[in-house]
Design a protein around this motif. Structure first.
Motif, PDB file in Angstrom:
ATOM      1  N   UNK A 104       0.828  -1.210   0.000  1.00  0.00           N
ATOM      2  CA  UNK A 104       0.000   0.000   0.000  1.00  0.00           C
ATOM      3  C   UNK A 104       0.861   1.258   0.000  1.00  0.00           C
ATOM      4  N   UNK A 105       1.942   1.244   0.791  1.00  0.00           N
ATOM      5  CA  UNK A 105       2.832   2.400   0.848  1.00  0.00           C
ATOM      6  C   UNK A 105       3.540   2.618  -0.491  1.00  0.00           C
ATOM      7  N   UNK A 106       3.965   1.519  -1.121  1.00  0.00           N
ATOM      8  CA  UNK A 106       4.618   1.637  -2.420  1.00  0.00           C
ATOM      9  C   UNK A 106       3.683   2.242  -3.452  1.00  0.00           C
ATOM     10  N   UNK A 107       2.432   1.758  -3.463  1.00  0.00           N
ATOM     11  CA  UNK A 107       1.462   2.277  -4.419  1.00  0.00           C
ATOM     12  C   UNK A 107       1.148   3.745  -4.149  1.00  0.00           C
ATOM     13  N   UNK A 108       1.008   4.094  -2.866  1.00  0.00           N
ATOM     14  CA  UNK A 108       0.690   5.481  -2.516  1.00  0.00           C
ATOM     15  C   UNK A 108       1.829   6.410  -2.895  1.00  0.00           C
ATOM     16  N   UNK A 109       3.074   6.005  -2.638  1.00  0.00           N
ATOM     17  CA  UNK A 109       4.221   6.830  -3.006  1.00  0.00           C
ATOM     18  C   UNK A 109       4.391   6.901  -4.518  1.00  0.00           C
ATOM     19  N   UNK A 110       4.039   5.833  -5.219  1.00  0.00           N
ATOM     20  CA  UNK A 110       4.101   5.833  -6.684  1.00  0.00           C
ATOM     21  C   UNK A 110       3.145   6.888  -7.242  1.00  0.00           C
ATOM     22  N   UNK A 111       1.919   6.909  -6.738  1.00  0.00           N
ATOM     23  CA  UNK A 111       0.946   7.908  -7.182  1.00  0.00           C
ATOM     24  C   UNK A 111       1.371   9.315  -6.776  1.00  0.00           C
ATOM     25  N   UNK A 112       1.923   9.439  -5.580  1.00  0.00           N
ATOM     26  CA  UNK A 112       2.383  10.749  -5.113  1.00  0.00           C
ATOM     27  C   UNK A 112       3.532  11.256  -5.984  1.00  0.00           C
ATOM     28  N   UNK A 113       4.452  10.360  -6.367  1.00  0.00           N
ATOM     29  CA  UNK A 113       5.564  10.758  -7.225  1.00  0.00           C
ATOM     30  C   UNK A 113       5.069  11.219  -8.585  1.00  0.00           C
ATOM     31  N   UNK A 114       4.015  10.588  -9.083  1.00  0.00           N
ATOM     32  CA  UNK A 114       3.501  10.965 -10.396  1.00  0.00           C
ATOM     33  C   UNK A 114       2.934  12.384 -10.411  1.00  0.00           C
ATOM     34  N   UNK A 115       2.453  12.853  -9.268  1.00  0.00           N
ATOM     35  CA  UNK A 115       1.872  14.201  -9.223  1.00  0.00           C
ATOM     36  C   UNK A 115       2.923  15.275  -9.467  1.00  0.00           C
ATOM     37  N   UNK A 116       4.199  14.961  -9.177  1.00  0.00           N
ATOM     38  CA  UNK A 116       5.259  15.939  -9.419  1.00  0.00           C
ATOM     39  C   UNK A 116       5.397  16.232 -10.898  1.00  0.00           C
ATOM     40  N   UNK A 117       5.245  15.199 -11.734  1.00  0.00           N
ATOM     41  CA  UNK A 117       5.347  15.391 -13.175  1.00  0.00           C
ATOM     42  C   UNK A 117       4.051  15.952 -13.756  1.00  0.00           C
ATOM     43  N   UNK A 118       2.931  15.524 -13.186  1.00  0.00           N
ATOM     44  CA  UNK A 118       1.650  16.029 -13.663  1.00  0.00           C
ATOM     45  C   UNK A 118       1.480  17.515 -13.368  1.00  0.00           C
ATOM     46  N   UNK A 119       2.107  17.985 -12.254  1.00  0.00           N
ATOM     47  CA  UNK A 119       1.973  19.386 -11.866  1.00  0.00           C
ATOM     48  C   UNK A 119       2.573  20.322 -12.909  1.00  0.00           C
ATOM     49  N   UNK A 120       3.645  19.878 -13.545  1.00  0.00           N
ATOM     50  CA  UNK A 120       4.262  20.709 -14.578  1.00  0.00           C
ATOM     51  C   UNK A 120       4.056  20.132 -15.976  1.00  0.00           C
ATOM     52  N   UNK A 121       3.166  19.105 -16.071  1.00  0.00           N
ATOM     53  CA  UNK A 121       2.777  18.519 -17.358  1.00  0.00           C
ATOM     54  C   UNK A 121       4.006  18.133 -18.195  1.00  0.00           C
ATOM     55  N   UNK A 122       4.894  17.397 -17.555  1.00  0.00           N
ATOM     56  CA  UNK A 122       6.113  16.959 -18.219  1.00  0.00           C
ATOM     57  C   UNK A 122       6.013  15.493 -18.603  1.00  0.00           C
ATOM     58  N   UNK A 123       6.724  15.137 -19.672  1.00  0.00           N
ATOM     59  CA  UNK A 123       6.757  13.748 -20.109  1.00  0.00           C
ATOM     60  C   UNK A 123       7.467  12.891 -19.055  1.00  0.00           C
ATOM     61  N   UNK A 124       6.865  11.791 -18.678  1.00  0.00           N
ATOM     62  CA  UNK A 124       7.459  10.913 -17.671  1.00  0.00           C
ATOM     63  C   UNK A 124       6.931   9.503 -17.849  1.00  0.00           C
ATOM     64  N   UNK A 125       7.705   8.538 -17.407  1.00  0.00           N
ATOM     65  CA  UNK A 125       7.330   7.128 -17.485  1.00  0.00           C
ATOM     66  C   UNK A 125       7.256   6.534 -16.084  1.00  0.00           C
ATOM     67  N   UNK A 126       6.853   5.293 -16.033  1.00  0.00           N
ATOM     68  CA  UNK A 126       6.794   4.607 -14.745  1.00  0.00           C
ATOM     69  C   UNK A 126       8.166   4.538 -14.084  1.00  0.00           C
ATOM     70  N   UNK A 127       9.218   4.391 -14.887  1.00  0.00           N
ATOM     71  CA  UNK A 127      10.571   4.356 -14.323  1.00  0.00           C
ATOM     72  C   UNK A 127      10.918   5.675 -13.637  1.00  0.00           C
TER      73      UNK A 127
END
Length: 251
Positions: A104-127
């Protein structure tokens, strides 16, 4: 007053227990080579004499201090123990069970990390998301310090689980060598004690995951800010604001 003393007792407990555990194993292996009081000569005889002069209370205090020092020297962090187990190829049996983060923590941090890229609408992958998540995990020590300064109640709850994890994992890890020593010195049946060591180590890992869960929730709720996440959000990229984020749902 008791609340303020408890954290100190928790951190004293692990090194002292490890010192006793290591000293007991050394005594089993080499105790026969230590001369008795009537046989002692030279330096060993002077130690016996010093015990008579100082008294039992002073000798007990000195031995306790030495045991604490030994335990503090040999104490390992969960990362160090995981590396040792990895070199012994034990982690290949069930790598997910040795993780210090729950699913659960891994999934939550994964989603939280994705918001950093979404905030500036930058290209990013799962890696990219996983890399940022790993950086946030390495920031846990800083997060703890921020909780001490601003949210002591949250830190004390985290510290309770952290101290339990430190105690159980270290005692479980170092007691694994105790049972083969007893089996060699006494009876092979003592090898069954390794089951208790494995269970204790597993309980320590569970407490470690619970301690880290508190840090994760502190970050997600905004109680403690992640510096690496904030830096990622504020990075100035020249990508277009309409670039689409490449993202799959696999973890």
């Amino acid at each position: 007053m008791l609340t303020s003393l408890l954290p100190g007792f928790r951190h004293l407990r692990t090194p002292f227990a490890l010192g006793v555990l290591c000293a007991f194993q050394i005594w089993i292996l080499f105790g026969d080579y230590v001369p008795s009081r009537s046989e002692a000569q030279g330096f060993v005889e002077r130690i016996y004499t010093l015990g008579d002069v100082a008294g039992r209370a002073a000798v007990t205090a000195a031995i306790s201090f030495l045991l604490y020092m030994v335990g503090d020297i040999v104490r390992l962090s969960s990362i160090q123990m995981t590396k040792i187990l990895s070199r012994l190829r034990i982690l290949r049996v069930a790598p997910h069970r040795f993780s210090t983060l729950s699913a659960q923590s891994k999934a939550a941090l994964f989603d939280f990390a994705s918001t950093a890229f979404e905030a500036r609408k930058s290209t990013a992958t799962d890696d990219d998301f996983r890399t940022l998540r790993e950086k946030i995990v390495r920031e846990f020590t800083e997060i703890r310090m921020r909780l001490i300064a601003n949210h002591l109640d949250v830190y004390l709850e985290h510290d309770r689980f952290d101290a339990e994890a430190d105690f159980r994992m270290n005692v479980g890890f170092y007691s694994m060598s105790l049972w083969p020593i007893l089996a060699w010195s006494w009876t092979p049946w003592t090898l069954l004690g390794m089951i208790a060591s494995v269970i204790l180590f597993g309980n320590g890992l569970k407490a470690r995951r619970e301690a880290n869960e508190i840090l994760v929730q502190a970050i997600l709720s905004g109680i403690a800010e992640s510096r690496t996440h904030a830096e990622e959000v504020n990075q100035d990229y020249s990508t277009s604001s309409n670039v689409r984020i490449s993202r799959t749902r696999t973890r």
